[in-house]
Design an enzyme around this catalytic site. Structure first.
Site, PDB file in Angstrom:
ATOM      1  N   ASP A  67      36.635 -14.214  59.520  1.00  0.00           N
ATOM      2  CA  ASP A  67      35.396 -14.897  59.150  1.00  0.00           C
ATOM      3  C   ASP A  67      35.532 -16.409  59.063  1.00  0.00           C
ATOM      4  O   ASP A  67      34.533 -17.106  58.913  1.00  0.00           O
ATOM      5  CB  ASP A  67      34.896 -14.370  57.793  1.00  0.00           C
ATOM      6  CG  ASP A  67      34.366 -12.961  57.916  1.00  0.00           C
ATOM      7  OD1 ASP A  67      33.713 -12.682  58.932  1.00  0.00           O
ATOM      8  OD2 ASP A  67      34.615 -12.144  57.021  1.00  0.00           O
ATOM      9  N   HIS A  89      33.260  -9.038  51.935  1.00  0.00           N
ATOM     10  CA  HIS A  89      33.456  -8.281  53.184  1.00  0.00           C
ATOM     11  C   HIS A  89      32.722  -9.044  54.294  1.00  0.00           C
ATOM     12  O   HIS A  89      33.082 -10.164  54.621  1.00  0.00           O
ATOM     13  CB  HIS A  89      32.949  -6.856  52.938  1.00  0.00           C
ATOM     14  CG  HIS A  89      33.298  -5.849  53.983  1.00  0.00           C
ATOM     15  ND1 HIS A  89      34.168  -6.089  55.011  1.00  0.00           N
ATOM     16  CD2 HIS A  89      32.874  -4.560  54.157  1.00  0.00           C
ATOM     17  CE1 HIS A  89      34.274  -5.005  55.768  1.00  0.00           C
ATOM     18  NE2 HIS A  89      33.490  -4.064  55.269  1.00  0.00           N
ATOM     19  N   HIS A 112      43.409 -11.486  53.016  1.00  0.00           N
ATOM     20  CA  HIS A 112      43.006 -10.176  53.524  1.00  0.00           C
ATOM     21  C   HIS A 112      43.829  -9.110  52.828  1.00  0.00           C
ATOM     22  O   HIS A 112      45.005  -9.323  52.542  1.00  0.00           O
ATOM     23  CB  HIS A 112      43.231 -10.093  55.042  1.00  0.00           C
ATOM     24  CG  HIS A 112      42.443  -9.010  55.676  1.00  0.00           C
ATOM     25  ND1 HIS A 112      42.875  -7.715  55.710  1.00  0.00           N
ATOM     26  CD2 HIS A 112      41.229  -9.031  56.269  1.00  0.00           C
ATOM     27  CE1 HIS A 112      41.956  -6.978  56.307  1.00  0.00           C
ATOM     28  NE2 HIS A 112      40.942  -7.747  56.652  1.00  0.00           N
TER      29      HIS A 112
HETATM   30  N1  CMC Z   1      41.254 -18.005  47.807  1.00  0.00           N
HETATM   31  C1  CMC Z   1      42.081 -18.247  46.762  1.00  0.00           C
HETATM   32  N2  CMC Z   1      42.899 -17.320  46.242  1.00  0.00           N
HETATM   33  C2  CMC Z   1      42.887 -16.101  46.791  1.00  0.00           C
HETATM   34  C3  CMC Z   1      42.063 -15.786  47.876  1.00  0.00           C
HETATM   35  C4  CMC Z   1      41.223 -16.795  48.385  1.00  0.00           C
HETATM   36  N3  CMC Z   1      40.419 -16.550  49.420  1.00  0.00           N
HETATM   37  N4  CMC Z   1      42.245 -14.503  48.223  1.00  0.00           N
HETATM   38  C5  CMC Z   1      43.168 -14.015  47.384  1.00  0.00           C
HETATM   39  N5  CMC Z   1      43.563 -14.992  46.507  1.00  0.00           N
HETATM   40  C6  CMC Z   1      44.595 -14.868  45.480  1.00  0.00           C
HETATM   41  C7  CMC Z   1      44.078 -14.094  44.283  1.00  0.00           C
HETATM   42  O1  CMC Z   1      43.504 -14.932  43.328  1.00  0.00           O
HETATM   43  C8  CMC Z   1      45.338 -13.429  43.809  1.00  0.00           C
HETATM   44  O2  CMC Z   1      46.110 -14.370  43.125  1.00  0.00           O
HETATM   45  P1  CMC Z   1      46.960 -13.936  41.808  1.00  0.00           P
HETATM   46  O3  CMC Z   1      47.997 -12.974  42.327  1.00  0.00           O
HETATM   47  O4  CMC Z   1      47.521 -15.207  41.284  1.00  0.00           O
HETATM   48  O5  CMC Z   1      45.991 -13.294  40.872  1.00  0.00           O
HETATM   49  C9  CMC Z   1      46.094 -13.097  45.097  1.00  0.00           C
HETATM   50  O6  CMC Z   1      45.646 -14.092  46.035  1.00  0.00           O
HETATM   51  C10 CMC Z   1      45.818 -11.701  45.636  1.00  0.00           C
HETATM   52  O7  CMC Z   1      44.408 -11.573  45.791  1.00  0.00           O
HETATM   53  P2  CMC Z   1      43.601 -10.223  45.597  1.00  0.00           P
HETATM   54  O8  CMC Z   1      42.205 -10.556  45.206  1.00  0.00           O
HETATM   55  O9  CMC Z   1      44.379  -9.308  44.715  1.00  0.00           O
HETATM   56  O10 CMC Z   1      43.669  -9.645  47.081  1.00  0.00           O
HETATM   57  P3  CMC Z   1      42.762  -8.490  47.660  1.00  0.00           P
HETATM   58  O11 CMC Z   1      43.571  -7.807  48.686  1.00  0.00           O
HETATM   59  O12 CMC Z   1      42.177  -7.672  46.573  1.00  0.00           O
HETATM   60  O13 CMC Z   1      41.537  -9.305  48.316  1.00  0.00           O
HETATM   61  C11 CMC Z   1      40.104 -10.366  49.844  1.00  0.00           C
HETATM   62  C12 CMC Z   1      41.360  -9.486  49.671  1.00  0.00           C
HETATM   63  C13 CMC Z   1      39.795 -10.493  51.321  1.00  0.00           C
HETATM   64  C14 CMC Z   1      38.894  -9.710  49.137  1.00  0.00           C
HETATM   65  C15 CMC Z   1      40.399 -11.757  49.201  1.00  0.00           C
HETATM   66  O14 CMC Z   1      41.485 -12.364  49.871  1.00  0.00           O
HETATM   67  C16 CMC Z   1      39.170 -12.669  49.228  1.00  0.00           C
HETATM   68  O15 CMC Z   1      38.343 -12.613  48.314  1.00  0.00           O
HETATM   69  N6  CMC Z   1      39.027 -13.528  50.289  1.00  0.00           N
HETATM   70  C17 CMC Z   1      37.858 -14.370  50.417  1.00  0.00           C
HETATM   71  C18 CMC Z   1      36.721 -13.538  50.994  1.00  0.00           C
HETATM   72  C19 CMC Z   1      36.895 -13.259  52.466  1.00  0.00           C
HETATM   73  O16 CMC Z   1      37.236 -14.135  53.257  1.00  0.00           O
HETATM   74  N7  CMC Z   1      36.607 -12.000  52.850  1.00  0.00           N
HETATM   75  C20 CMC Z   1      36.651 -11.584  54.252  1.00  0.00           C
HETATM   76  C21 CMC Z   1      37.738 -10.596  54.506  1.00  0.00           C
HETATM   77  S1  CMC Z   1      38.028 -10.383  56.264  1.00  0.00           S
HETATM   78  C22 CMC Z   1      36.600  -9.667  56.853  1.00  0.00           C
HETATM   79  C23 CMC Z   1      36.416  -8.290  56.378  1.00  0.00           C
HETATM   80  O17 CMC Z   1      37.251  -7.426  56.681  1.00  0.00           O
HETATM   81  O18 CMC Z   1      35.388  -8.047  55.749  1.00  0.00           O
END
Ligand code: CMC
Length: 428
Positions: free
Chosen positions: A363, A268, A307
């Protein structure tokens, strides 16, 4: 003729039910009438991480993740970033309309005159270890503020709520600056009421021996814009924590401490810090390819990418990328920007990221700006918290006024052991 209802047939019993559809949703509680027998609890929906469940109706922030749209009270984020100040935006979030000149002056005066914190808070911060993470200090001290304002318990009183919201928006930068200076072993700089919200924050961070601190106007404006971009983002993890904890009718300082704790996590608000660490680890444009391969294998995540809601370019990231270059023109280029831009380009063309609709989020570039302002990495999430405070409070106030809301209490699907008798220790 089309009807706003959903017809569901329960194949276990053959019975059919008609559920009302309102605002594109059915009420989960309407499912409870669907039973297989008299003593059946009734059907529930199962939704880990709230992937498809609206926990509230809200009139504050609108996001269209597919089209990359973000609006506060109907105003597009890029217009607010270009024309408004952070306090004007905070007023908009809290009270629903842009303020008149008189209303803004009054609001600004109130915020400016609540920036001081009790000296005990300063002593409290002094007691943290010399290298304590500023976000840990913030979580602790925001919570501690509740002990200074016992009136804050009166959450059903609108005037009291307004006073606590003023206090919180005013004092967050003071706590953040104290946390920063504690880490650096510097004496605190007290608030300066002649300066703007962001200008005063820079004063409390950076004032040394000069009698009066004069903020750099480009940095002051950039910081204000960054606060605007972070001010609200509807039902994200920390806002849900604010609403969930606040639904117990605890005071808003305690609820804000919970929101700060949620924001601290690397998925986050901690992501801006993680992005700079990641760019440092990559080290050079020539290493990007292998890092992207590791991300695709699931060994690392590209921090600042992806996201839950945006499946398009995060509109905040667009504004921030432009802002980054304005700041670099003023203070010199951050060498990590070349790695960031090249990484973004490679990732946006890569099938893995295209297929999963992973774009840079807020971010991705914000950490680079903060770093260029001379701020250490571990204060980045604290800056996010300052910006997000009006959003948390607007959402909390909306929740308190919402007659449909009750104490937050999700259901579970129990899959553990069935009833069994206690076995004495000697027999195990
Ligand atoms: N790098 C590589 N792969 C990713 C990433 C990433 N940053 N984010 C998602 N994926 C992949 C993930 O492995 C999954 O692949 P598969 O379908 O093959 O298993 C797919 O994309 C869907 O990901 P998810 O984890 O199910 O998506 P989510 O909606 O649960 O997670 C997130 C959203 C923001 C937590 C995630 O994208 C992430 O960890 N990003 C990096 C951390 C980040 O930048 N966070 C800041 C968010 S914006 C500020 C805020 O609002 O706090």
């Amino acid at each position: 003729m089309a009807k706003d209802t959903l017809t569901v047939t329960d194949n276990r019993t053959g019975r059919t039910y008609e559920l009302p559809v309102e605002h594109g949703t059915i009420r989960a509680a309407d499912l409870r009438q669907i039973k297989v027998g008299e003593d059946d609890f009734g059907l529930m929906s199962y939704d880990p991480a709230f992937m498809n469940t609206a926990s509230t109706k809200s009139a504050i922030t609108y996001i269209d993740g597919d089209r990359g749209i973000l609006e506060y009270r109907g105003y597009p984020i890029d217009q607010l970033a270009e024309h408004a100040t952070f306090l004007e935006t905070a007023y908009l979030l809290l009270f629903g309309e842009l303020p008149t000149r008189a209303a803004l002056d009054e609001f600004t005066h109130a915020i400016t005159h609540h920036t001081m914190v009790h000296e005990n808070i300063r002593e409290f911060i002094d007691a943290f270890r010399y290298d304590a993470h500023p976000m840990g200090i913030l979580v602790g001290t925001v919570g501690a503020l509740s002990t200074f304002y016992p009136d804050a318990k009166e959450v059903d009183d609108a005037e009291t709520r307004k006073l606590q919201m003023t206090r919180l928006i005013a004092k967050m930068p003071t706590l953040a600056a104290y946390a920063y200076r504690h880490r650096r072993g510097l004496p605190n700089a007290y608030p300066d009421n002649d300066l703007s919200y962001s200008g005063n924050f820079l004063n409390m961070l950076f004032k040394m021996t000069e009698v009066k601190y004069t903020p750099n106007p480009v940095i002051e404006k950039a910081l204000d814009v960054l606060f605007i971009l972070h001010a609200d983002h509807e039902q994200n993890c920390s806002t849900s924590a604010m609403r969930g904890v606040g639904s117990s009718r605890v005071d808003p300082f305690s609820a804000t401490a919970a929101a700060c704790a949620a924001l601290y996590g690397p998925l986050h608000g901690g992501a801006n810090e993680a992005v700079v660490r990641m760019l440092n680890e990559i080290g050079s444009v020539k290493n990007i390819g292998s890092y992207v391969e590791r991300a695709k294998k699931g060994e690392v995540r590209l921090m600042g990418f992806g996201h839950r809601v945006y499946k398009n370019y995060d509109p905040r990231a667009k504004v921030i990328k432009k802002l980054a270059y304005q700041v670099f023109d003023e203070v010199g280029k951050n060498p990590l920007i070349d790695i960031a831009v090249a990484l973004e380009k490679i990732a946006l063309e890569d099938e893995y990221f295209v297929q999963r609709k992973l774009y840079p989020n807020v971010d991705f570039y914000s950490g680079l700006i903060y770093q260029s302002m001379g701020l250490p990495m571990d204060i980045f999430p604290v800056l996010f918290a300052i910006g997000r405070t009006p959003g948390w409070l607007a959402q909390w106030d909306e929740m308190i006024n919402d007659r449909e809301q009750k104490i937050a209490r999700p259901r579970q699907v129990y899959l553990g052991s069935s009833r069994r008798d206690y076995v004495p220790l000697s027999d195990r």
